[in-house]
Design a protein around this motif. Structure first.
Motif, PDB file in Angstrom:
ATOM      1  N   ALA A  44     -13.664   4.066  -8.466  1.00  0.00           N
ATOM      2  CA  ALA A  44     -14.053   3.414  -9.714  1.00  0.00           C
ATOM      3  C   ALA A  44     -12.895   3.422 -10.706  1.00  0.00           C
ATOM      4  O   ALA A  44     -12.652   2.423 -11.397  1.00  0.00           O
ATOM      5  N   GLY A  45     -12.172   4.524 -10.745  1.00  0.00           N
ATOM      6  CA  GLY A  45     -11.026   4.622 -11.641  1.00  0.00           C
ATOM      7  C   GLY A  45      -9.911   3.668 -11.260  1.00  0.00           C
ATOM      8  O   GLY A  45      -9.241   3.081 -12.136  1.00  0.00           O
ATOM      9  N   VAL A  46      -9.689   3.491  -9.964  1.00  0.00           N
ATOM     10  CA  VAL A  46      -8.649   2.559  -9.506  1.00  0.00           C
ATOM     11  C   VAL A  46      -9.023   1.128  -9.901  1.00  0.00           C
ATOM     12  O   VAL A  46      -8.180   0.372 -10.395  1.00  0.00           O
ATOM     13  N   THR A 103      -1.627   8.234 -10.495  1.00  0.00           N
ATOM     14  CA  THR A 103      -2.653   8.851 -11.337  1.00  0.00           C
ATOM     15  C   THR A 103      -3.819   9.423 -10.553  1.00  0.00           C
ATOM     16  O   THR A 103      -4.724  10.018 -11.148  1.00  0.00           O
ATOM     17  N   ASP A 104      -3.841   9.244  -9.229  1.00  0.00           N
ATOM     18  CA  ASP A 104      -4.824   9.896  -8.352  1.00  0.00           C
ATOM     19  C   ASP A 104      -6.266   9.664  -8.788  1.00  0.00           C
ATOM     20  O   ASP A 104      -7.090  10.581  -8.816  1.00  0.00           O
ATOM     21  N   ALA A 127       0.847  -1.197   0.000  1.00  0.00           N
ATOM     22  CA  ALA A 127       0.000   0.000   0.000  1.00  0.00           C
ATOM     23  C   ALA A 127       0.877   1.240   0.000  1.00  0.00           C
ATOM     24  O   ALA A 127       2.074   1.163   0.302  1.00  0.00           O
ATOM     25  N   PHE A 128       0.294   2.372  -0.344  1.00  0.00           N
ATOM     26  CA  PHE A 128       0.955   3.676  -0.337  1.00  0.00           C
ATOM     27  C   PHE A 128       2.120   3.770  -1.339  1.00  0.00           C
ATOM     28  O   PHE A 128       2.923   4.692  -1.247  1.00  0.00           O
ATOM     29  N   ASN A 129       2.184   2.865  -2.290  1.00  0.00           N
ATOM     30  CA  ASN A 129       3.304   2.883  -3.236  1.00  0.00           C
ATOM     31  C   ASN A 129       2.989   3.634  -4.518  1.00  0.00           C
ATOM     32  O   ASN A 129       3.897   3.916  -5.301  1.00  0.00           O
ATOM     33  N   ASN A 130       1.708   3.940  -4.744  1.00  0.00           N
ATOM     34  CA  ASN A 130       1.333   4.488  -6.055  1.00  0.00           C
ATOM     35  C   ASN A 130       0.925   5.956  -5.992  1.00  0.00           C
ATOM     36  O   ASN A 130       0.346   6.476  -6.936  1.00  0.00           O
TER      37      ASN A 130
END
Length: 219
Positions: free
Chosen positions: A200-202, A195-196, A126-129
């Motif tokens: 839904a986008g993730v 890409t924030d 987690a927290f890597n992107n």
């Protein structure tokens, strides 16, 4: 919770600041020793400790160091750490930019699975992107339209739930990204990386990811 953070770079420093502000008890360590972390400790109220001390009595341990430094961590770092302690890996493999060649990862082994084997403990990725600055400043209350979402991958449902609750506390929507063998879907070069996107986008980006690394992310 009691949270140990190993690594005080961009992500480690940000998590130290954010998690102490939320009321968690944070112990932070780096490879250079506690004396180099006094400013961060005074700023946040976190305890500056040695790497060996950071996991002790922790509910959660965050390992947030360069991939190439993982093998340099003390042997037996987690030997006396309780089985219920959740270990988070925030790392990414940057072969050209920092880490050099790591053959297993080059051959398709997921980055966090590689870290897990070297730590000798299951990890949650987690927290890597997300950029550290965005992690620091772009958190929003639950229910906010367009709230940034972060993928969380891991094999232990209980551990993953702990991490997902932390993600939510920090102001981001947690998205279950599957088991650790699927964590390649959030590695550098994938559609979800930096890409924030909202939840839904993730989910869409994770589904679109390819296991083949692009040239930029190969040694």
């Amino acid at each position: 919770m009691k949270i140990g953070i190993i690594g005080a770079g961009n992500i480690g420093g940000t998590l130290t600041r954010r998690l102490t502000a939320l009321g968690h008890h944070v112990a932070v360590a780096n490879s250079r020793g506690p004396h180099t972390l006094q400013d961060l400790a005074e700023e946040t109220g976190a305890r500056a400790v040695t790497v060996e001390e950071a996991p002790r009595e922790a509910d959660v341990v965050v390992v947030t160091i360069p991939e190439c430094r993982v093998p340099d961590l003390p042997a037996g770092l987690f030997t006396d750490v309780g089985a219920d302690t959740v270990v988070i890996d925030t790392g990414n493999y940057y072969p050209r930019q920092r880490d050099g060649r790591i053959d297993e990862i080059e051959n398709g082994f997921p980055e966090s699975r590689w870290v897990e084997r070297r730590l000798g403990r299951p990890v949650v990725k987690a927290f890597n992107n997300i950029y550290a600055d965005h992690l620091s400043n772009l958190g929003r209350p639950a229910g906010t339209p367009g709230r940034i979402a972060l993928p969380v991958a891991g094999d232990d449902p209980r551990a993953k739930d702990v991490v997902m609750r932390l993600v939510d506390e920090l102001g981001f929507d947690p998205v279950d990204a599957g088991g650790l063998d699927e964590s390649w879907r959030q590695q550098p070069g994938t559609p979800v990386y930096t890409t924030d996107k909202d939840a839904a986008g993730v989910r869409e980006a994770l589904a679109q990811a390819s296991p083949e690394r692009t040239e930029e992310w190969h040694a």
